[in-house]
Design an enzyme around this catalytic site. Structure first.
Site, PDB file in Angstrom:
ATOM      1  N   LYS A 180      50.803  50.747  36.126  1.00 34.91           N
ATOM      2  CA  LYS A 180      50.734  49.619  35.190  1.00 34.91           C
ATOM      3  C   LYS A 180      51.694  49.798  33.989  1.00 34.91           C
ATOM      4  CE  LYS A 180      45.947  48.401  36.349  1.00 34.91           C
ATOM      5  NZ  LYS A 180      44.582  48.154  35.799  1.00 34.91           N
TER       6      LYS A 180
ATOM      7  N   TYR B  94      45.293  38.926  40.260  1.00 37.26           N
ATOM      8  CA  TYR B  94      43.972  39.276  39.732  1.00 37.26           C
ATOM      9  C   TYR B  94      43.009  38.086  39.727  1.00 37.26           C
ATOM     10  CZ  TYR B  94      44.935  44.080  38.162  1.00 37.26           C
ATOM     11  OH  TYR B  94      45.192  45.436  38.107  1.00 37.26           O
TER      12      TYR B  94
ATOM     13  N   ASN C  11      44.828  51.009  31.696  1.00 38.70           N
ATOM     14  CA  ASN C  11      44.334  52.226  32.349  1.00 38.70           C
ATOM     15  C   ASN C  11      45.269  52.746  33.443  1.00 38.70           C
ATOM     16  OD1 ASN C  11      43.825  50.256  34.183  1.00 38.70           O
ATOM     17  ND2 ASN C  11      41.615  50.587  34.327  1.00 38.70           N
TER      18      ASN C  11
ATOM     19  N   HIS D  79      46.407  50.738  39.256  1.00 40.57           N
ATOM     20  CA  HIS D  79      45.535  49.887  40.084  1.00 40.57           C
ATOM     21  C   HIS D  79      45.521  50.471  41.482  1.00 40.57           C
ATOM     22  CE1 HIS D  79      43.930  46.415  42.274  1.00 40.57           C
ATOM     23  NE2 HIS D  79      44.855  46.701  43.182  1.00 40.57           N
TER      24      HIS D  79
ATOM     25  N   GLU E 278      46.735  42.816  49.513  1.00 40.69           N
ATOM     26  CA  GLU E 278      47.534  43.216  48.346  1.00 40.69           C
ATOM     27  C   GLU E 278      48.894  43.777  48.762  1.00 40.69           C
ATOM     28  OE1 GLU E 278      43.731  44.095  45.388  1.00 40.69           O
ATOM     29  OE2 GLU E 278      45.064  45.749  45.894  1.00 40.69           O
TER      30      GLU E 278
HETATM   31  P1  ADP Z   1      39.433  48.939  38.929  1.00 37.34           P
HETATM   32  O1  ADP Z   1      40.872  48.717  38.492  1.00 37.34           O
HETATM   33  O2  ADP Z   1      38.949  50.331  38.569  1.00 37.34           O
HETATM   34  O3  ADP Z   1      39.190  48.578  40.380  1.00 37.34           O
HETATM   35  P2  ADP Z   1      38.102  46.417  38.111  1.00 37.34           P
HETATM   36  O4  ADP Z   1      38.451  45.840  39.447  1.00 37.34           O
HETATM   37  O5  ADP Z   1      36.674  46.327  37.660  1.00 37.34           O
HETATM   38  O6  ADP Z   1      38.518  47.976  38.022  1.00 37.34           O
HETATM   39  O7  ADP Z   1      38.983  45.732  36.983  1.00 37.34           O
HETATM   40  C1  ADP Z   1      40.330  45.441  37.198  1.00 37.34           C
HETATM   41  C2  ADP Z   1      41.113  45.785  35.949  1.00 37.34           C
HETATM   42  O8  ADP Z   1      40.701  44.921  34.896  1.00 37.34           O
HETATM   43  C3  ADP Z   1      40.869  47.195  35.391  1.00 37.34           C
HETATM   44  O9  ADP Z   1      41.621  48.199  36.052  1.00 37.34           O
HETATM   45  C4  ADP Z   1      41.289  47.010  33.945  1.00 37.34           C
HETATM   46  O10 ADP Z   1      42.718  47.022  33.791  1.00 37.34           O
HETATM   47  C5  ADP Z   1      40.774  45.609  33.649  1.00 37.34           C
HETATM   48  N1  ADP Z   1      39.417  45.653  33.050  1.00 37.34           N
HETATM   49  C6  ADP Z   1      38.259  45.924  33.696  1.00 37.34           C
HETATM   50  N2  ADP Z   1      37.207  45.906  32.849  1.00 37.34           N
HETATM   51  C7  ADP Z   1      37.724  45.610  31.610  1.00 37.34           C
HETATM   52  C8  ADP Z   1      37.168  45.445  30.308  1.00 37.34           C
HETATM   53  N3  ADP Z   1      35.861  45.577  30.093  1.00 37.34           N
HETATM   54  N4  ADP Z   1      38.015  45.139  29.292  1.00 37.34           N
HETATM   55  C9  ADP Z   1      39.349  44.997  29.495  1.00 37.34           C
HETATM   56  N5  ADP Z   1      39.945  45.133  30.708  1.00 37.34           N
HETATM   57  C10 ADP Z   1      39.151  45.446  31.752  1.00 37.34           C
END
Ligand code: ADP
Length: 140
Positions: free
Chosen positions: A11, A51, A114, A117, A128
Site C-alpha cells: 500500500k 474495495y 497498514n 493487502h 482480485e
Molecule cells: P484486511 O485488510 O486485514 O483483510 P479488512 O478487509 O477488514 O482488513 O479491511 C480492509 C482495509 O480497510 C484494511 O486493510 C484497512 O486498510 C482498512 N480498514 C479496516 N478497518 C478500518 C478502520 N477501522 N479504520 C480505517 N481503516 C480501516
C-alpha cells in the site's frame, strides 16, 4: 497442501517509505514466490471498485483516498496455502493487534495505513488477481 495464488498489494504508506524490498523479503522468507508484480497509481474510481465490498463501512472513503494517494505495488504470490500463509505473514488488520515479526507489526502506521493487502479466500483471490493482471502477465 494445495499450491495457491493470492493477490497482494503493497500500500501507499509502504511504497512511500521505500519498504517494497523489505516486505518482499518477508514473503520470500515465508516460502511465497512473487510470480507477477507491477507498480501502479490507482485512480479513486479503481480503488473504489476494488474495495466496493466495504462501500457501506464508515472508513470506505478514507480507504479509497489513501489507496489512490500514491503508487502501490500489486503482486501475485504463489505457494502452498498461499492465501492463509500470506495473511499470517501480514498480521492482524490493526498493527496494535499484529503478532511480532509480521509485516503489519513491523511496518504499519495505523489500522487504515497498514502497509499490505492480501486476498482472504480462493474466490476473492481469483477475482482480485483478474482485476489487476491479464493472462499474458501470469506465467503458468
Ligand atoms: P484486511 O485488510 O486485514 O483483510 P479488512 O478487509 O477488514 O482488513 O479491511 C480492509 C482495509 O480497510 C484494511 O486493510 C484497512 O486498510 C482498512 N480498514 C479496516 N478497518 C478500518 C478502520 N477501522 N479504520 C480505517 N481503516 C480501516
Amino acid at each position: 497442501m494445495a499450491t495457491e495464488r493470492t493477490l497482494s498489494i503493497i500500500k501507499p504508506d509502504a511504497t512511500r517509505r521505500n519498504l517494497t524490498g523489505k516486505i518482499n523479503a518477508k514473503f520470500e522468507d515465508a516460502g511465497l514466490r512473487i510470480v507477477a508484480q507491477k507498480r501502479i497509481h490507482l485512480t479513486k474510481a479503481q480503488a473504489g471498485e476494488f474495495y466496493k465490498v466495504h462501500a457501506e463501512r464508515p472508513f470506505y472513503q478514507e480507504l479509497v483516498d489513501f489507496m489512490a494517494s500514491e503508487p502501490v505495488v500489486v503482486q501475485v504470490l504463489e505457494g502452498d496455502n498461499a492465501i492463509a500463509k500470506n495473511r499470517e505473514v501480514m498480521g492482524a488488520t490493526n498493527p496494535a493487534d499484529a503478532e511480532s515479526g509480521t509485516i503489519r507489526a513491523e511496518f504499519a502506521e495505523s489500522v487504515g495505513e497498514n502497509s499490505v493487502h492480501g486476498s482472504d479466500a480462493p474466490e476473492t483471490a481469483k477475482e482480485e488477481i483478474a482485476y489487476f493482471f491479464s493472462g499474458l502477465e501470469l506465467v503458468g
